[in-house]
Design a protein around this motif. Structure first.
Motif, PDB file in Angstrom:
ATOM      1  N   ILE A  52      -1.846  -3.180  -4.235  1.00 39.33           N
ATOM      2  CA  ILE A  52      -1.789  -3.288  -2.784  1.00 39.33           C
ATOM      3  C   ILE A  52      -1.882  -1.902  -2.136  1.00 39.33           C
ATOM      4  O   ILE A  52      -1.460  -1.713  -0.990  1.00 39.33           O
ATOM      5  N   GLY A  53      -2.409  -0.935  -2.861  1.00 36.10           N
ATOM      6  CA  GLY A  53      -2.575   0.390  -2.280  1.00 36.10           C
ATOM      7  C   GLY A  53      -1.275   1.160  -2.136  1.00 36.10           C
ATOM      8  O   GLY A  53      -1.168   2.074  -1.311  1.00 36.10           O
ATOM      9  N   PHE A  54      -0.300   0.830  -2.960  1.00 32.21           N
ATOM     10  CA  PHE A  54       1.015   1.461  -2.897  1.00 32.21           C
ATOM     11  C   PHE A  54       1.312   2.070  -4.259  1.00 32.21           C
ATOM     12  O   PHE A  54       0.473   2.033  -5.175  1.00 32.21           O
ATOM     13  N   VAL A  55       2.502   2.619  -4.423  1.00 32.73           N
ATOM     14  CA  VAL A  55       2.893   3.320  -5.641  1.00 32.73           C
ATOM     15  C   VAL A  55       4.230   2.743  -6.102  1.00 32.73           C
ATOM     16  O   VAL A  55       5.092   2.433  -5.274  1.00 32.73           O
ATOM     17  N   PRO A  56       4.445   2.552  -7.415  1.00 31.51           N
ATOM     18  CA  PRO A  56       5.730   2.036  -7.885  1.00 31.51           C
ATOM     19  C   PRO A  56       6.904   2.810  -7.288  1.00 31.51           C
ATOM     20  O   PRO A  56       6.927   4.043  -7.321  1.00 31.51           O
ATOM     21  N   ASP A  57       7.863   2.053  -6.745  1.00 31.70           N
ATOM     22  CA  ASP A  57       9.017   2.683  -6.104  1.00 31.70           C
ATOM     23  C   ASP A  57      10.289   2.037  -6.644  1.00 31.70           C
ATOM     24  O   ASP A  57      10.321   1.608  -7.787  1.00 31.70           O
ATOM     25  N   THR A  69       1.247   5.902   5.931  1.00 28.84           N
ATOM     26  CA  THR A  69       0.291   6.445   6.894  1.00 28.84           C
ATOM     27  C   THR A  69      -1.149   6.348   6.403  1.00 28.84           C
ATOM     28  O   THR A  69      -2.071   6.720   7.128  1.00 28.84           O
ATOM     29  N   GLU A  70      -1.353   5.873   5.190  1.00 28.41           N
ATOM     30  CA  GLU A  70      -2.689   5.788   4.607  1.00 28.41           C
ATOM     31  C   GLU A  70      -3.270   4.386   4.786  1.00 28.41           C
ATOM     32  O   GLU A  70      -2.533   3.394   4.827  1.00 28.41           O
ATOM     33  N   PRO A  71      -4.597   4.269   4.870  1.00 28.51           N
ATOM     34  CA  PRO A  71      -5.207   2.958   5.131  1.00 28.51           C
ATOM     35  C   PRO A  71      -5.086   1.958   3.996  1.00 28.51           C
ATOM     36  O   PRO A  71      -5.115   0.749   4.232  1.00 28.51           O
ATOM     37  N   ASP A  72      -4.924   2.415   2.767  1.00 33.85           N
ATOM     38  CA  ASP A  72      -4.966   1.487   1.628  1.00 33.85           C
ATOM     39  C   ASP A  72      -3.795   0.514   1.608  1.00 33.85           C
ATOM     40  O   ASP A  72      -3.931  -0.614   1.119  1.00 33.85           O
ATOM     41  N   LEU A  73      -2.630   0.910   2.113  1.00 36.29           N
ATOM     42  CA  LEU A  73      -1.476   0.012   2.072  1.00 36.29           C
ATOM     43  C   LEU A  73      -1.701  -1.216   2.951  1.00 36.29           C
ATOM     44  O   LEU A  73      -1.514  -2.350   2.506  1.00 36.29           O
ATOM     45  N   VAL A  74      -2.120  -1.004   4.179  1.00 38.80           N
ATOM     46  CA  VAL A  74      -2.396  -2.139   5.065  1.00 38.80           C
ATOM     47  C   VAL A  74      -3.529  -2.988   4.499  1.00 38.80           C
ATOM     48  O   VAL A  74      -3.457  -4.222   4.486  1.00 38.80           O
ATOM     49  N   GLU A  75      -4.568  -2.331   4.001  1.00 43.01           N
ATOM     50  CA  GLU A  75      -5.712  -3.066   3.473  1.00 43.01           C
ATOM     51  C   GLU A  75      -5.351  -3.848   2.226  1.00 43.01           C
ATOM     52  O   GLU A  75      -5.777  -5.000   2.042  1.00 43.01           O
ATOM     53  N   GLY A  76      -4.546  -3.252   1.367  1.00 48.05           N
ATOM     54  CA  GLY A  76      -4.157  -3.942   0.141  1.00 48.05           C
ATOM     55  C   GLY A  76      -3.316  -5.169   0.415  1.00 48.05           C
ATOM     56  O   GLY A  76      -3.514  -6.227  -0.194  1.00 48.05           O
ATOM     57  N   ILE A  77      -2.348  -5.042   1.329  1.00 52.29           N
ATOM     58  CA  ILE A  77      -1.514  -6.200   1.678  1.00 52.29           C
ATOM     59  C   ILE A  77      -2.355  -7.262   2.371  1.00 52.29           C
ATOM     60  O   ILE A  77      -2.195  -8.461   2.127  1.00 52.29           O
TER      61      ILE A  77
END
Length: 367
Positions: free
Chosen positions: A152-157, A308-316
């Protein structure tokens, strides 16, 4: 799993987390089964408040965490709320959610009483955070445990990079980058769980914890975990994921010749290129940081930057909102993600730092 706890046991108007005590145990049930018990900010605060009460209650000797419904403990955080905040808000709500969530993850890891997490069914993302840091982690034949954030354009947290960095060899890097789910045997190999109990035995195990010490209950119910797949794959996983870059990892996977390696490469090429590179840097940084608190501080910086990066919104959007499973990553290729792009995710936040490292403690086992 189905819990032995009913909604009537909850105190207060919010039934998203059910709380009750019986005998020597306190029971906490995540109770949003239609959303696979996805964590909201209110749930995080409620869990933390319950842990405070139980920590200081001498009648409570053990805390037991389960999920309502048949599908799993918890599928993660409420990423729809993150999506909406990223699209329409200013990020304040998401940053506050992560701040409280990561503080809870650290608290669970150093909780002074046995914290028994029943990791039945699906346990992903934030679900790993409220379970795999516990002192007693139980998987079943139905367990599917994963940190799937790169999809989803995020990183393991939630301390995921800390946990996976401790896995043998390069197994953690493989799981962090691909987001692949593992069963009970592989989860135990990777250090994400401690014990295997058949799901049919869970109702009795959960009930027994009200009346007997944790060790005695485990002795009664624990069985040998069925074998997983990762031990046999260690050869190609360790050889390929030890490359210095994501491009190097993908190249080695494609060249290796093992069908599993090829499948992993194909999976990586569907993930967010930015998320992959940041995840690799986060995993390797986690190994050097040493403590969970320091890693959570790093993850908080990364999460706030990812917002703040586009990939998170796009991935979700692609995976959860529109469900077209066709994210359009930006940039779309690994080659276009520069070292400077990655470094931005690790920029200190000044006054906005999570600041957990200042309270860094390594607790002894509480039982």
């Amino acid at each position: 799993m189905t819990g032995a706890h009913d909604a009537g046991a909850v105190t207060g108007p919010d039934e998203s987390v059910l709380l009750r005590t019986e005998g020597r145990a306190a029971y906490l049930t995540l109770n949003r089964p239609r959303a696979l018990n996805a964590l909201t900010h209110a749930m995080i605060r409620r869990i933390d408040s319950a842990l405070t009460v139980w920590e200081h209650d001498p009648a409570v000797e053990t805390v037991v965490v389960t999920g309502a419904g048949e599908r799993g403990l918890c599928a993660g955080g409420d990423i729809r709320a993150i999506h909406d905040d990223a699209r329409d808000g200013d990020g304040t709500a998401s940053a506050a959610f992560w701040r409280d969530e990561y503080r809870l993850n650290a608290r669970i890891a150093r909780y002074p009483k046995p914290y028994v997490a029943v990791m039945d069914g699906i346990v992903m993302g934030g679900g790993v955070g409220v379970s795999a840091h516990g002192s007693v982690r139980i998987a079943t034949e139905r367990s599917r445990i994963a940190m799937p954030e790169t999809g989803i354009g995020f990183v393991p947290d939630v301390g995921g990079t800390y946990l996976l960095a401790l896995a043998p060899g390069q197994l953690g890097t493989h799981l962090a980058l691909t987001g692949s789910a593992v069963g009970a045997g592989d989860a135990q190999l990777c250090g994400l769980t401690d014990h295997y109990v058949p799901s049919a035995s869970l109702p009795r195990l959960v009930q027994d914890l009200a009346h007997a010490p944790v060790r005695k209950v485990l002795d009664r119910h624990v069985r040998a975990a069925p074998p997983g797949d990762l031990a046999e794959a260690r050869g190609w996983i360790d050889a390929c994921y030890s490359a210095d870059t994501v491009e190097g990892i993908v190249g080695r996977l494609l060249d290796h010749g093992d069908s599993g390696a090829k499948g992993a490469a194909e999976t990586l090429l569907t993930r967010s290129p930015t998320a992959l590179k940041v995840t690799l840097a986060a995993m390797r940084g986690a190994r050097g940081l040493g403590s969970l608190e320091k890693v959570l501080d790093q993850e908080y910086r990364v999460s706030c930057a990812a917002f703040t990066e586009p990939d998170l919104v796009e991935g979700i959007r692609a995976q959860v909102i529109d469900k077209d499973r066709d994210p359009r990553w930006s940039p779309p290729t690994l080659a276009e993600v520069t070292d400077a792009d990655v470094a931005r995710f690790f920029t200190p936040l000044g006054e906005r730092e999570l600041g957990l490292a200042a309270s860094d403690t390594t607790p002894e086992a509480p039982w």
